[in-house]
Design an enzyme around this catalytic site. Structure first.
Site, mmCIF file in Angstrom:
data_model
loop_
_atom_site.group_PDB
_atom_site.id
_atom_site.type_symbol
_atom_site.label_atom_id
_atom_site.label_comp_id
_atom_site.label_asym_id
_atom_site.label_seq_id
_atom_site.Cartn_x
_atom_site.Cartn_y
_atom_site.Cartn_z
ATOM 1 N N SER A 9 0.951 -1.095 -0.035
ATOM 2 C CA SER A 9 -0.066 0.059 0.024
ATOM 3 C C SER A 9 0.925 1.046 0.030
ATOM 4 O O SER A 9 1.902 1.379 0.417
ATOM 5 C CB SER A 9 -0.775 0.103 1.360
ATOM 6 O OG SER A 9 -1.472 1.150 1.217
ATOM 7 N N LYS A 13 -1.828 5.741 6.407
ATOM 8 C CA LYS A 13 -2.653 5.443 7.545
ATOM 9 C C LYS A 13 -2.681 3.819 7.800
ATOM 10 O O LYS A 13 -2.962 3.389 8.591
ATOM 11 C CB LYS A 13 -3.922 6.047 7.145
ATOM 12 C CG LYS A 13 -4.351 7.427 7.185
ATOM 13 C CD LYS A 13 -5.536 7.968 7.134
ATOM 14 C CE LYS A 13 -5.398 9.597 7.231
ATOM 15 N NZ LYS A 13 -6.787 10.169 6.963
ATOM 16 N N ASP A 74 -7.249 -6.393 1.089
ATOM 17 C CA ASP A 74 -8.291 -5.817 0.275
ATOM 18 C C ASP A 74 -9.625 -5.579 1.062
ATOM 19 O O ASP A 74 -10.196 -6.357 1.787
ATOM 20 C CB ASP A 74 -8.663 -6.708 -1.007
ATOM 21 C CG ASP A 74 -9.498 -5.837 -2.185
ATOM 22 O OD1 ASP A 74 -9.196 -4.846 -2.364
ATOM 23 O OD2 ASP A 74 -10.485 -6.561 -2.527
ATOM 24 N N GLY A 158 -11.954 6.913 2.928
ATOM 25 C CA GLY A 158 -13.009 5.953 2.339
ATOM 26 C C GLY A 158 -14.147 6.456 2.779
ATOM 27 O O GLY A 158 -14.642 7.523 2.724
#
Length: 204
Positions: A9, A13, A74, A158
């Site tokens: 990633s 965060k 994921d 998100g």
């Protein structure tokens, strides 16, 4: 010497979250590094039908390219009224990968006529750990709740500002990092991986 663990990633965060989980589980001897800290390599398309398949694609790809143990997750939001979507398409629901504001706006529009009683949803995360020449481990975590009618809070990322966890009066976007770790789907999946991570640290 600490064993380097590639986290597939570029999201700072997520790296911070893993460090907090390692600390809370008392796991020492692992140094998480992100994709920005290793030489660039071609990343395989995440074309799996499930969160677990996509997490394994990323973890295998990272381990193969770097020779490091690789952890990948994921995750996404499964909304009951949308038959489990956005699901694996959560990050690119609006058509542009990682555009949180556009994704949230589209989700709100799609649920505009859905009554509160039918706005159930769950965040789902699959975390995969692949050790070159060794074991593959996958764990899944779920965080149930419902979709709010407007965003709340500046925290997280998100769909966090739109997600009201079960039994909470605050949105995920209003929780502190520690509160979120304790309850979240990714926190649960990472804690479930703790035995495999402990083995990695001890057998390095």
């Amino acid at each position: 010497m600490a064993v380097r663990l590639l986290v597939a990633s570029r999201n700072a965060k997520k790296l911070a979250e893993l460090r907090r989980v390692l600390e809370s589980e008392g796991i020492v001897g692992i140094e998480p590094v992100g994709l920005d800290e290793v030489p660039e390599f071609p990343e395989e398309p995440e074309d799996g039908a499930t969160f677990a398949e996509n997490a394994l694609i990323k973890a295998r790809s990272g381990a193969r390219a770097t020779g490091l143990a690789c952890l990948a997750d994921d995750s996404g939001l499964a909304v009951d009224a949308l038959n489990g979507m956005p699901g694996v398409l959560s990050a690119r629901w609006s058509g542009r990968h990682g555009d949180d504001a556009a994704n949230n706006e589209l989700l709100l529009a799609q649920l505009g006529d859905v009554p509160d009683a039918r706005r159930g949803a769950a965040f789902v995360s699959a975390c995969a750990l692949v050790v070159p020449g060794g074991v593959e481990s996958v764990e899944e975590g779920r965080w149930s709740g419902q979709v709010l009618r407007a965003p709340r809070g500046e925290g997280g990322f998100g769909y966090d500002p739109l997600f009201l966890p079960e039994g909470s009066d605050r949105a995920a976007g209003e929780l502190t990092p520690d509160e979120k770790d304790a309850a979240s789907h990714r926190g649960r999946a990472l804690r479930a991986l703790a035995p495999a991570l402990r083995d990695l640290a001890e057998n390095a």
